[in-house]
Write a protein that holds these residues in place. Structure first.
Motif, PDB file in Angstrom:
ATOM      1  N   ARG C 356       0.834  -1.206   0.000  1.00 43.67           N
ATOM      2  CA  ARG C 356       0.000   0.000   0.000  1.00 43.67           C
ATOM      3  C   ARG C 356       0.866   1.253   0.000  1.00 43.67           C
ATOM      4  O   ARG C 356       0.505   2.267  -0.583  1.00 43.67           O
ATOM      5  CB  ARG C 356      -0.907  -0.039   1.240  1.00 43.67           C
ATOM      6  N   GLN C 360       0.214   6.362  -3.459  1.00 43.70           N
ATOM      7  CA  GLN C 360      -0.430   7.395  -2.653  1.00 43.70           C
ATOM      8  C   GLN C 360      -1.349   8.239  -3.536  1.00 43.70           C
ATOM      9  O   GLN C 360      -1.458   8.009  -4.744  1.00 43.70           O
ATOM     10  CB  GLN C 360       0.612   8.262  -1.946  1.00 43.70           C
ATOM     11  N   VAL C 361      -2.037   9.222  -2.926  1.00 39.79           N
ATOM     12  CA  VAL C 361      -3.079   9.924  -3.663  1.00 39.79           C
ATOM     13  C   VAL C 361      -3.104  11.402  -3.307  1.00 39.79           C
ATOM     14  O   VAL C 361      -2.741  11.791  -2.185  1.00 39.79           O
ATOM     15  CB  VAL C 361      -4.456   9.274  -3.363  1.00 39.79           C
ATOM     16  N   SER C 369      -9.306  17.902   2.092  1.00 43.78           N
ATOM     17  CA  SER C 369      -8.319  16.830   2.090  1.00 43.78           C
ATOM     18  C   SER C 369      -7.599  16.639   3.407  1.00 43.78           C
ATOM     19  O   SER C 369      -6.784  15.740   3.540  1.00 43.78           O
ATOM     20  CB  SER C 369      -7.274  17.074   1.005  1.00 43.78           C
ATOM     21  N   PHE C 370      -7.870  17.524   4.373  1.00 50.66           N
ATOM     22  CA  PHE C 370      -7.111  17.452   5.613  1.00 50.66           C
ATOM     23  C   PHE C 370      -8.023  17.507   6.819  1.00 50.66           C
ATOM     24  O   PHE C 370      -8.993  18.255   6.838  1.00 50.66           O
ATOM     25  CB  PHE C 370      -6.119  18.610   5.691  1.00 50.66           C
ATOM     26  N   ASN C 371      -7.664  16.722   7.834  1.00 48.77           N
ATOM     27  CA  ASN C 371      -8.365  16.825   9.096  1.00 48.77           C
ATOM     28  C   ASN C 371      -8.040  18.182   9.709  1.00 48.77           C
ATOM     29  O   ASN C 371      -6.886  18.462  10.023  1.00 48.77           O
ATOM     30  CB  ASN C 371      -7.912  15.697  10.018  1.00 48.77           C
ATOM     31  N   PRO C 372      -9.062  19.059   9.855  1.00 47.50           N
ATOM     32  CA  PRO C 372      -8.775  20.420  10.313  1.00 47.50           C
ATOM     33  C   PRO C 372      -8.224  20.479  11.731  1.00 47.50           C
ATOM     34  O   PRO C 372      -7.769  21.528  12.166  1.00 47.50           O
ATOM     35  CB  PRO C 372     -10.137  21.107  10.220  1.00 47.50           C
ATOM     36  N   ARG C 373      -8.290  19.369  12.461  1.00 43.98           N
ATOM     37  CA  ARG C 373      -7.851  19.413  13.862  1.00 43.98           C
ATOM     38  C   ARG C 373      -6.413  18.983  14.083  1.00 43.98           C
ATOM     39  O   ARG C 373      -5.960  18.936  15.202  1.00 43.98           O
ATOM     40  CB  ARG C 373      -8.771  18.543  14.704  1.00 43.98           C
ATOM     41  N   HIS C 374      -5.752  18.575  13.014  1.00 45.97           N
ATOM     42  CA  HIS C 374      -4.364  18.156  13.176  1.00 45.97           C
ATOM     43  C   HIS C 374      -3.426  19.200  12.589  1.00 45.97           C
ATOM     44  O   HIS C 374      -3.782  19.897  11.652  1.00 45.97           O
ATOM     45  CB  HIS C 374      -4.138  16.812  12.476  1.00 45.97           C
ATOM     46  N   ARG C 378       1.511  16.364  11.723  1.00 47.78           N
ATOM     47  CA  ARG C 378       0.784  15.106  11.880  1.00 47.78           C
ATOM     48  C   ARG C 378       0.092  14.704  10.570  1.00 47.78           C
ATOM     49  O   ARG C 378       0.028  13.528  10.227  1.00 47.78           O
ATOM     50  CB  ARG C 378      -0.253  15.275  12.988  1.00 47.78           C
ATOM     51  N   GLU C 382       1.090  11.145   8.320  1.00 45.21           N
ATOM     52  CA  GLU C 382       0.102  10.074   8.474  1.00 45.21           C
ATOM     53  C   GLU C 382       0.456   8.787   7.728  1.00 45.21           C
ATOM     54  O   GLU C 382       0.297   7.693   8.269  1.00 45.21           O
ATOM     55  CB  GLU C 382      -1.296  10.554   8.059  1.00 45.21           C
ATOM     56  N   PRO C 383       0.951   8.865   6.474  1.00 43.17           N
ATOM     57  CA  PRO C 383       1.240   7.618   5.753  1.00 43.17           C
ATOM     58  C   PRO C 383       2.291   6.737   6.430  1.00 43.17           C
ATOM     59  O   PRO C 383       2.404   5.564   6.097  1.00 43.17           O
ATOM     60  CB  PRO C 383       1.739   8.106   4.386  1.00 43.17           C
ATOM     61  N   HIS C 385       2.060   5.412   8.988  1.00 46.28           N
ATOM     62  CA  HIS C 385       1.301   4.331   9.579  1.00 46.28           C
ATOM     63  C   HIS C 385       1.569   3.017   8.838  1.00 46.28           C
ATOM     64  O   HIS C 385       1.478   1.933   9.408  1.00 46.28           O
ATOM     65  CB  HIS C 385      -0.185   4.691   9.502  1.00 46.28           C
ATOM     66  N   LEU C 386       1.902   3.146   7.540  1.00 55.46           N
ATOM     67  CA  LEU C 386       2.086   1.959   6.702  1.00 55.46           C
ATOM     68  C   LEU C 386       3.461   1.336   6.872  1.00 55.46           C
ATOM     69  O   LEU C 386       3.696   0.223   6.431  1.00 55.46           O
ATOM     70  CB  LEU C 386       1.912   2.345   5.229  1.00 55.46           C
ATOM     71  N   ARG C 433       2.329  15.003   1.626  1.00 53.73           N
ATOM     72  CA  ARG C 433       1.830  13.826   2.333  1.00 53.73           C
ATOM     73  C   ARG C 433       1.963  12.574   1.464  1.00 53.73           C
ATOM     74  O   ARG C 433       2.269  11.488   1.953  1.00 53.73           O
ATOM     75  CB  ARG C 433       0.358  14.038   2.727  1.00 53.73           C
TER      76      ARG C 433
END
Lengths: 287, 316, 536
Positions: C356, C360-361, C369-374, C378, C382-383, C385-386, C433
């Protein structure tokens, strides 16, 4: 779209400049403090009967007067605040604690059988008005504060489940969630890390509103004798006692009523204020 | 359209079945045996057993459920443990008070809320808007039974315009019956009207910001023409949901308000039944009210289809 | 005859000046193109003419519609003017019509409001107008509702209600931006024809130079609330006198430089083999299950190492569905997808993390496209994680820092939240990212479509540079042929779930074989072609 606020220091300044939020917060805080104070101090013993001083109007000694048994109304209202707030707090807690996970789970498994079952279950609970639910529960288990909590709590579950599911569904289609999936994150992890923080605003706002509704519901149940049982004072039962004496001692009806109205008003103002604060674009009324 | 109707109808039936099942099972959880309760503490066990089989209580659970549902379908709710008369008779006597009260309150609530909400939305941030919003803020916070007591204090005790409670019966004439229901209906309606007015306002404000409102203005419609011709019907869609929900609130709220005004409606019946542990009456009233809520939800779905052509689509 | 003249127009909203010194004039039977990037004030200019400025706006200056000074008209007179003297068409046809009223009703309303016509007469006029804009009675009776119509058809209804009373001025605010290219071409043709035949003046507002170049008689270029240059279209484009005009012109036709050649010998980075994606359609009748809708039908293609491949097609052709399938976000109903030779599938727990991490994308919407709280740190990491042994602490900071510098941002940006960035910067963060775990392939789903031309040119340069430097392949999905042409080696043309044509980008666009590709290429507005054409 859930538009989020900037998590920086200016949020406090914005909150302070918001009039209804400040008023609502102060009113709510006042009653919470009153309830906490009642644990250690009340002007009089709220359960002590004193026929000599019964049905007295407000005076320097008895700020809110006395009831038909001579009990001090102010002390009773203080203890009643404790009951109301505790019942509402636990009931809304049940609603959030069970409803939000259910809603998040249903959203993550959108369209699945589990989703369908959860949603139909919600619909079913919604068909029972809260009071009817309470009547059924009391008919089976007998009246009491615990059963009132259960009844109001059950009623709150579908409210939060629906809210969480609806908000989560729209977030699941957002690109940042897709990006998290491309980063290999599982549904549970995405729900906690990406979905929950972004619906927290909504949950807090709805929470304050449900809290105020729970206080009203508790008062109604106590009024018809299905809530907290004597000798524990509660606002609803004080009103029930006042009813037959209303022409003789109207203060018995007025003060507990004011206590309910001001608490609920405070919570609602706070809810509206929080909503405006989180989402200045949506200055809408209560739904 | 037919597909939509059929789908709603199917889900209506499923909800009714599920609700009846839930109510049946909850009521089965009640500790104690109705037969021995009815016969008193010192009853002869044989007599109790006879009564049990007479009441059909010794049959297995699924059979009892089916028997109960079959009875319901024929309008037979069973026999009250305490009054020893068919529950359907008890309910019929009471429903003629509770249902008119609910409808009266719903009408009042709508009549107050619509103009208030429309004015507040049309003149947003004006004095009228602030007054309406301020008033509704209080309206939402007031418990209806307390409000009822205050109404009694003012209009019955001090002004002596109305009686403090009781119901003369419909035989006494429509006017006096309605008069007896007026204070209860107001007490029920005003808090609900506050909620409805707020929903109406916010829904209308949302609609006023839609693109098609700008299109309407670009065609040459004045602000108020655009509001009446284009915004109102669209704004009505969420309002309908709330009206449907309010029906159930008002039905349940009626149970309490009837107690304040000593109206011999379903509410009084159910509370008496609870104190007398006449569970068959409780069960019947609960299922009746729940069925009413479910049916009203269905009617609201139909109303959606009338208002929103997007639900009537698929003519190919 | 001058249909519309604007001079010295200034507009302030809550004290902020959004327009200063706008001077425009438009003759009957002519088309004036108003061009500018977002925030240039082009829509505000249109709303000033309609006198529908947002609350809190103050305007000054002189606006004359058919000789009437708008300053002298009261609200009632303005209502009479709107719809009768000036008609307006909006960008978003999907929301511009009232969903609960029929199309006939809505077109007839223009007539009813301004003339004393009876409902019957008004409906008759509505019928004629709908015929006029290409919605004939047999397929589009008056009692249809907007939700039955496609975007292009709805835009025709909007045009019908705008021209129902033959206004002297027609304002079209990005009338074709929300539409597919082939529909866009038809709508623009319709507008041109209406202007000539009805002798109306058309003020055409757009961000797309190619659209005005082919259509407008004269042009005004707006920047930050002022007209920087105006004049007859060909003259303005030939002289390119103002630096901003020049910049806009070159950005629109921008082709980034690329040096790398694909390595054809190795295993393809991505191999898509006979992929099928089907959706369950909603039931229309209770007991009849409709056949599944096949959104992607037997699609096969390969992406070689270091190759950039474009996927073009109109909305609904299945390109985004295909993208989701390639990213293993949805399951397949047939065929398979291989990444570096390994099967890449959403079945079970999805592809293994190692695999995986090779793909990427980057998505279209720079806001969603982004979590406004991070914080950016961060978000960008995030990737990781893989990655089994993900970098931590200083090493992680260094990697984030490198990814941000790679896309032209600075290390101090890592501590900020996403709302502190502009749209173009956000797309850079999205690219960072995608880059950070050094994938072999990046799927770019309409990644530059939401950006203004000048920003778009910069991001395209960035992408081209990165693919050269970092040995990356792109699958570049877009509805915009010119962008795909600028950045890809090979192109796939998709229609109704199938690839109808594929080949070297230049040869496909220069010499399209499939009739659909031919239509698509012909419908795409082209600056070069418009300027090369003889003066009309």
């Amino acid at each position: 779209m859930t538009r989020s606020f900037a998590p920086d220091r200016s949020i406090l300044k914005m909150a302070l400049s918001h009039r209804s939020l400040v008023i609502g917060f102060l009113l709510t805080a006042f009653f919470v403090l009153l309830a906490l104070l009642s644990l250690v101090w009340t002007p009089f013993d709220p359960t002590k009967l004193s026929i000599a001083t019964k049905l007295k109007g407000p005076s320097f000694d008895h700020w809110f007067g006395t009831d038909h048994f001579g009990r001090d109304m102010f002390s009773m209202i203080m203890v009643g605040a404790r009951v109301s707030i505790a019942v509402a707090f636990v009931a809304v807690g049940i609603g959030i604690g069970l409803g939000v996970p259910l809603g998040l789970y249903a959203a993550a498994r959108r369209g699945s059988l589990t989703d369908e079952i959860i949603m139909r279950g919600n619909d079913l609970v919604f068909a029972f008005p809260a009071l009817l639910l309470a009547i059924m529960i009391t008919a089976v288990f007998g009246p009491g504060a615990i059963n009132a909590i259960i009844a109001i709590g059950i009623f709150n579950i579908p409210v939060f489940a629906r809210l969480a599911r609806g908000a989560a569904l729209s977030l699941w289609t957002r690109d940042f969630v897709l990006a998290a999936r491309v980063s290999g994150k599982g549904k549970a992890r995405i729900s906690i890390e990406h979905i929950l923080p972004n619906i927290a605003n909504l949950l807090i706002v709805q929470g304050t509103i449900q809290f105020s509704l729970a206080i009203l519901a508790e008062a109604a149940l106590a009024y018809v004798g299905l809530g907290a049982q004597p000798p524990l004072p509660s606002w609803g039962r004080m009103l029930a006692d006042a009813q037959t004496l209303i022409s003789l001692a109207p203060h018995m009806a007025l003060f507990p009523g004011f206590a309910i109205i001001i608490t609920v008003l405070g919570l609602n103002l706070m809810g509206d204020g929080l909503r405006d604060l989180y989402d200045p674009k949506l200055r809408r009324g209560r739904g | 359209m037919t597909a939509y109707l059929l789908r709603r109808l199917l889900s209506l039936c499923l909800s009714l079945i599920a609700a009846s099942l839930v109510i049946f099972l909850v009521m089965e959880m009640v500790p104690g045996d109705p037969a021995s309760f009815m016969m008193g503490l010192n009853a002869d066990p044989a007599a109790v057993a006879a009564l049990r089989s007479q009441l059909g209580l010794d049959a297995p659970l699924p059979l009892r459920y089916l028997g109960w549902v079959a009875g319901l379908l024929q309008g037979d709710f069973g026999v009250s443990y305490t009054y020893r008369v068919p529950v359907s008779e008890l309910i019929a006597e009471r429903v003629v008070i509770s249902l008119p009260l609910t409808l009266y309150a719903l009408t009042l609530s709508t009549l107050i809320a619509f103009p208030a909400g429309i004015i507040a939305a049309a003149r947003r941030n004006s004095f009228a808007d602030f007054s309406v919003m301020g008033a509704t803020q209080f309206g939402v916070a007031i418990p209806n039974f307390w409000f009822a007591m205050i109404l009694v204090l003012i209009f019955s005790i001090n002004l002596r315009w109305m009686s403090a409670g009781g119901f003369p019966g419909w035989e006494a004439g429509f006017g006096s019956a309605m008069k007896a229901l007026t204070l209860p209906a107001i007490a029920l309606a005003l808090p609900q009207a506050s909620i409805l007015a707020r929903v109406m306002r916010s829904s209308l404000i949302d609609t006023l910001e839609e693109d098609f409102m700008r299109t309407a203005r670009a065609k040459g419609l004045s602000r108020s023409q655009a509001l009446w011709r284009h915004a109102l019907r669209n704004a009505l869609i969420p309002v309908l949901t709330i009206i449907g929900l309010q029906f159930s609130f008002l039905l349940a709220g009626g149970i309490i308000i009837e107690n304040v005004f000593y109206l011999p409606g379903l509410g009084r019946l159910v509370f008496q039944a609870i104190t007398q542990r006449d569970l068959i009456v409780v069960r019947s009233v609960v299922i009746l009210l729940v069925f009413a809520v479910i049916v009203v939800t269905f009617l609201v779905d139909l109303a959606y289809a009338a208002v929103d052509p997007r639900l009537r689509r698929h003519r190919q | 005859m001058t249909a519309l003249s604007i001079s010295n127009l200034k507009v302030q909203i809550h004290g902020t000046t959004v327009l200063h010194d706008i001077d425009l004039s438009l003759d009957a039977g002519r088309i004036l193109g108003v061009v500018g990037e977002s925030g240039s004030g082009k829509s505000m200019t249109a709303l000033s003419v309609m006198q529908l400025l947002p609350r809190g706006s103050v305007w000054s200056g002189d606006i004359r519609v058919a000789g009437n000074d708008l300053d002298t008209l009261d609200e009632a007179a303005l209502c009479q003017m709107r719809g009768r003297d000036v008609g307006m068409i909006f960008q978003e046809p999907m929301t511009a019509l009232n969903p609960v009223r029929t199309i006939g009703d809505q077109v007839a309303e223009t007539v009813c409001v301004h003339t004393g016509a009876s409902r019957r007469e008004a409906l008759a006029i509505a019928r004629r107008m709908l015929d006029r804009v290409g919605l004939p009675e047999d397929r589009f009776p008056l009692d249809r509702y907007p939700h039955d119509l496609s975007g292009g058809q709805r835009q025709r209804v909007v045009i019908a209600q705008a021209i129902a009373l033959r206004p002297k001025v027609l304002i079209a605010d990005e009338p074709s931006t929300a539409l597919d290219v082939t529909t866009q071409a038809q709508i623009l043709d319709l507008l041109r024809q209406l202007v000539r035949e009805e002798d109306m003046g058309l003020m055409l507002i757009t961000h797309d130079l190619a659209v005005v170049a082919g259509l407008a008689d004269s042009i005004a270029i707006l920047k930050e609330g002022a007209v920087v240059e105006s004049g007859p279209t060909r003259e303005v484009f030939r002289a390119l006198r103002h630096p901003y005009t020049r910049a806009l012109f070159s950005a629109s036709a921008h082709v980034p430089e690329r040096s790398r050649k694909p390595a054809l010998a190795r295993t393809p980075v991505l191999a898509v083999e006979n992929v099928v994606r089907e959706y369950q359609q909603p039931r229309r009748r209770l007991f009849v299950r409709p056949p599944p809708f096949r959104a992607v039908d037997q699609v096969s293609f390969e992406i070689r190492h270091g190759e950039n491949v474009g996927l073009v097609g109109e909305s609904g052709c299945g390109k985004s569905t295909l993208a989701r399938a390639i990213l293993a976000l949805d399951g397949l109903q047939g065929g398979n997808i291989r990444l570096n030779g390994h099967v890449f599938t959403s079945a079970g727990d999805g592809p293994n993390p190692e695999l995986r991490s090779r793909m990427q994308v980057v998505f279209q919407d720079p806001y969603g496209s982004f979590n406004p709280r991070h914080r950016v740190h961060r978000l960008v990491s995030e990737p990781f994680h893989l990655v089994g042994s993900a970098p931590r602490g200083a090493e992680l900071d260094r990697r984030v820092d490198r990814a941000l510098t790679e896309v032209g941002l600075t290390s101090s940006d890592a501590g900020k939240y996403i709302h502190e960035f502009s749209g173009g910067q956000r797309q850079r963060i999205a690219i960072a990212r995608a880059l950070i775990i050094e994938p072999a392939l990046i799927v770019l789903d309409e990644a530059v479509s939401a950006l203004d031309v000048s920003i778009r040119a910069q991001v395209l340069d960035l992408l081209a540079g990165l693919s050269d430097r970092l040995d990356l392949s792109y699958l570049f999905i877009s509805h915009d042929l010119s962008v795909v042409r600028a950045i890809t080696d090979r192109v796939l043309v998709m229609k109704d779930g199938q690839i109808v044509e594929q080949g070297e980008t230049e040869s496909v666009f220069r010499n399209p074989q499939h009739p659909y590709t031919q239509t698509l290429v012909a419908a795409t507005p082209s600056l070069e072609a418009a300027l090369a054409a003889p003066a009309s």
